[in-house]
Write a protein that holds these residues in place. Structure first.
Motif, mmCIF file in Angstrom:
data_model
loop_
_atom_site.group_PDB
_atom_site.id
_atom_site.type_symbol
_atom_site.label_atom_id
_atom_site.label_comp_id
_atom_site.label_asym_id
_atom_site.label_seq_id
_atom_site.Cartn_x
_atom_site.Cartn_y
_atom_site.Cartn_z
ATOM 1 N N LEU A 1 0.774 -1.076 0.018
ATOM 2 C CA LEU A 1 -0.074 0.307 -0.166
ATOM 3 C C LEU A 1 0.949 1.184 -0.469
ATOM 4 C CD1 LEU A 1 -3.122 -0.330 2.692
ATOM 5 C CD2 LEU A 1 -3.036 -0.681 0.514
ATOM 6 N N PRO A 2 0.600 2.047 -0.867
ATOM 7 C CA PRO A 2 -0.081 2.233 -2.101
ATOM 8 C C PRO A 2 0.006 1.271 -3.058
ATOM 9 C CG PRO A 2 0.627 4.753 -1.714
ATOM 10 C CD PRO A 2 1.188 3.122 -1.313
ATOM 11 N N SER A 3 -1.136 0.711 -3.611
ATOM 12 C CA SER A 3 -0.628 0.204 -5.023
ATOM 13 C C SER A 3 -1.607 0.994 -5.894
ATOM 14 C CB SER A 3 -0.746 -1.302 -5.083
ATOM 15 O OG SER A 3 -1.703 -1.796 -4.622
ATOM 16 N N ARG A 4 -1.524 0.823 -7.407
ATOM 17 C CA ARG A 4 -2.305 1.136 -8.471
ATOM 18 C C ARG A 4 -3.654 -0.061 -8.508
ATOM 19 N NH1 ARG A 4 0.091 3.627 -12.198
ATOM 20 N NH2 ARG A 4 2.093 3.701 -12.416
ATOM 21 N N GLY A 5 -4.147 -1.312 -7.768
ATOM 22 C CA GLY A 5 -4.582 -1.346 -7.567
ATOM 23 C C GLY A 5 -5.968 -0.979 -6.493
ATOM 24 N N ARG A 6 -5.055 -0.840 -5.230
ATOM 25 C CA ARG A 6 -5.800 -0.803 -3.876
ATOM 26 C C ARG A 6 -5.244 0.604 -2.937
ATOM 27 N NH1 ARG A 6 -9.963 -1.620 -1.616
ATOM 28 N NH2 ARG A 6 -10.496 -2.894 -3.025
ATOM 29 N N SER A 7 -5.312 1.638 -2.441
ATOM 30 C CA SER A 7 -4.867 2.581 -1.951
ATOM 31 C C SER A 7 -4.577 2.596 -0.495
ATOM 32 C CB SER A 7 -4.770 4.078 -3.168
ATOM 33 O OG SER A 7 -6.775 4.072 -2.143
ATOM 34 N N LEU A 8 -6.030 2.053 -0.509
ATOM 35 C CA LEU A 8 -6.257 2.029 1.131
ATOM 36 C C LEU A 8 -6.966 0.779 1.369
ATOM 37 C CD1 LEU A 8 -8.125 5.399 1.252
ATOM 38 C CD2 LEU A 8 -6.050 4.806 2.718
ATOM 39 N N VAL A 9 -6.977 0.429 2.865
ATOM 40 C CA VAL A 9 -7.815 -0.111 3.663
ATOM 41 C C VAL A 9 -8.079 -0.187 5.048
ATOM 42 C CG1 VAL A 9 -7.662 -2.792 5.117
ATOM 43 C CG2 VAL A 9 -6.387 -2.643 2.872
ATOM 44 N N GLY A 10 -9.714 0.319 5.044
ATOM 45 C CA GLY A 10 -9.517 1.006 6.021
ATOM 46 C C GLY A 10 -8.557 2.424 5.472
ATOM 47 N N PRO A 11 -8.627 3.199 7.099
ATOM 48 C CA PRO A 11 -7.464 4.255 6.791
ATOM 49 C C PRO A 11 -6.114 4.254 6.543
ATOM 50 C CG PRO A 11 -7.748 3.861 9.394
ATOM 51 C CD PRO A 11 -9.231 2.766 8.058
ATOM 52 N N PHE A 12 -5.744 2.656 6.286
ATOM 53 C CA PHE A 12 -4.519 2.795 5.974
ATOM 54 C C PHE A 12 -3.887 2.559 5.426
ATOM 55 C CE2 PHE A 12 -5.256 -0.739 10.478
ATOM 56 C CZ PHE A 12 -4.235 -0.345 11.169
ATOM 57 N N CYS A 13 -2.801 3.297 4.566
ATOM 58 C CA CYS A 13 -2.655 3.758 3.477
ATOM 59 C C CYS A 13 -1.710 3.681 2.983
ATOM 60 C CB CYS A 13 -2.646 5.920 3.373
ATOM 61 S SG CYS A 13 -2.310 6.873 4.267
ATOM 62 N N PHE A 14 -0.280 2.717 4.192
ATOM 63 C CA PHE A 14 1.293 2.452 3.391
ATOM 64 C C PHE A 14 0.895 1.578 4.208
ATOM 65 C CE2 PHE A 14 5.243 3.251 4.051
ATOM 66 C CZ PHE A 14 5.746 3.882 2.713
ATOM 67 N N ALA A 15 2.117 0.041 3.966
ATOM 68 C CA ALA A 15 2.763 -0.806 4.240
ATOM 69 C C ALA A 15 3.639 -1.001 3.562
ATOM 70 C CB ALA A 15 0.883 -1.977 4.345
ATOM 71 N N ASP A 16 4.652 -1.738 4.249
ATOM 72 C CA ASP A 16 6.551 -1.508 4.348
ATOM 73 C C ASP A 16 5.965 -2.991 4.075
ATOM 74 O OD1 ASP A 16 6.561 0.441 1.941
ATOM 75 O OD2 ASP A 16 8.131 1.150 2.924
ATOM 76 N N HIS A 17 6.831 -3.767 4.348
ATOM 77 C CA HIS A 17 7.288 -5.485 4.616
ATOM 78 C C HIS A 17 8.514 -4.208 4.943
ATOM 79 C CE1 HIS A 17 7.364 -9.867 4.576
ATOM 80 N NE2 HIS A 17 7.838 -9.296 6.365
ATOM 81 N N TYR A 18 9.647 -5.529 5.730
ATOM 82 C CA TYR A 18 10.771 -5.159 5.951
ATOM 83 C C TYR A 18 11.487 -6.601 6.496
ATOM 84 C CZ TYR A 18 10.105 -2.210 9.889
ATOM 85 O OH TYR A 18 10.732 -1.890 11.124
ATOM 86 N N GLY A 19 12.761 -6.856 5.828
ATOM 87 C CA GLY A 19 13.550 -8.361 6.339
ATOM 88 C C GLY A 19 12.271 -9.545 6.161
ATOM 89 N N PRO A 20 13.056 -11.156 6.423
ATOM 90 C CA PRO A 20 14.528 -10.295 7.904
ATOM 91 C C PRO A 20 15.958 -9.533 6.648
ATOM 92 C CG PRO A 20 13.749 -12.887 7.205
ATOM 93 C CD PRO A 20 13.080 -12.075 6.791
ATOM 94 N N ASP A 21 16.242 -8.552 7.320
ATOM 95 C CA ASP A 21 17.217 -7.876 6.909
ATOM 96 C C ASP A 21 18.603 -7.908 7.980
ATOM 97 O OD1 ASP A 21 18.441 -5.724 4.402
ATOM 98 O OD2 ASP A 21 18.649 -4.272 6.449
#
Length: 329
Positions: A44-64
């Motif tokens: 998030l955001p992506s071209r297909g979906r920008s929101l899930v409820g009020p969540f507008c950004f999701a970054d998944h990192y690691g295991p780094d």
């Protein structure tokens, strides 16, 4: 966490039509800096979906492996109109902000910063800060603040022990909102939920959810199906409102996932870089005032503050495009 893209797109964030079944949102790789930088997987955001409820950004990192990449070292940078949500599986991150907050965040602890009209902060998960740290692994989420809260005061909260509940053998840590009878003490400005869900291999979990909410399941690891739909690690599985039970089934491997959700956000917002606003003029003003704050201008400093504990130079804003910012369809 900041968006370090030197040429960020503007993004319209508004409630999209909900599909009848499960919608799968793939991640895209985004490097946080130079050639040895840590790479995050953004859904998030992506071209297909920008929101899930009020969540507008999701970054998944690691295991780094921070010995190889240097880890997370994000200098002071600004935000408007949002809450930042830090949730770790492994490692530690030092949060410092313009309110004077200095907080080490560890796995299973919530770090929640409310920007209000404007704030700056830094984030460090490096060997210099934590010499014994080997791996950094977790999620960074943003929620868009609604109109009646986005011009308000800045705030920072740290929840060391979010409530935990057992659902059909799954361990559920509720770090925002309410789920399965457990409620986080953290302040939210919209009806929402966020929880880590750990499902043992071979287990089927019928998770009671609010039928007014749309939900996203962010899979970190394991073999998972959501409402019968297989999900790949780092992908987001979206379900629309109307369900009062969300079925999660683990296959041969244990599952670790993060559930996010909320009522469909009733406001269209304009995201650019680290700013969640509503109009071109608002975003331009925020950028100009951040650049002024870097130069020591009292008006800019009054809005965003300073983060003296980091010791490094603040992060300049990218150049604006030579056209009017418009929500991206």
């Amino acid at each position: 966490m900041t968006n370090l893209d030197p040429r960020p797109d503007e993004q319209r964030c508004t409630a999209e039509p909900a599909p009848a079944g499960v919608e799968l949102v793939p991640p895209r790789d985004v490097p946080l800096g130079g050639p040895r930088a840590m790479t995050v997987r953004r859904t998030l955001p992506s071209r297909g979906r920008s929101l899930v409820g009020p969540f507008c950004f999701a970054d998944h990192y690691g295991p780094d492996d921070i010995a190889q990449t240097g880890g997370m070292d994000v200098p002071p940078h600004p935000h408007i109109g949002l809450q930042t949500v830090t949730w770790l599986f492994e490692g530690r991150v030092l949060h410092q902000d313009a309110l004077g907050s200095v907080q080490t965040v560890e796995p299973g602890q919530l770090s929640l910063m409310t920007s209000g009209h404007g704030i700056s902060h830094s984030e460090e998960g490096t060997l210099a800060r934590f010499p014994q740290q080997g791996v950094l692994h977790g999620y960074q989420l943003w929620t868009a603040l609604p109109e009646d809260a986005r011009h308000g005061a800045q705030a920072f909260e740290h929840v060391a022990d979010p409530p935990v509940v057992d659902v059909d053998g799954a361990r559920v840590q509720v770090f925002l909102g309410s789920l399965a009878g457990a409620t986080s003490p953290a302040r939210a400005y919209s009806p929402l939920v966020a929880a880590q869900v750990d499902v043992p291999a071979g287990t089927t979990v019928r998770l009671p959810v609010d039928p007014a909410f749309e939900h996203g399941v962010l899979l970190d690891a394991g073999d998972l199906t959501v409402a019968g739909q297989p999900v790949e690690p780092a992908w987001l599985a979206y379900t629309g409102p109307g369900r009062d039970v969300l079925e999660l089934r683990a296959g041969e491997r244990d599952v670790r996932a993060v559930l996010i959700g909320g009522e469909p956000f009733g406001e269209q917002v304009l995201m650019w870089w680290n700013f969640v606003g509503r109009t071109h003029e608002e975003v331009v003003e925020a950028r100009d005032q951040w650049q002024a704050a870097i130069a020591g201008d009292p008006v800019g400093v009054a809005r965003f503050g300073t983060v003296p504990g980091h010791g490094g130079a603040p992060l300049p804003a990218p150049a604006l495009p030579h056209v009017r910012l418009r929500p991206r369809e």
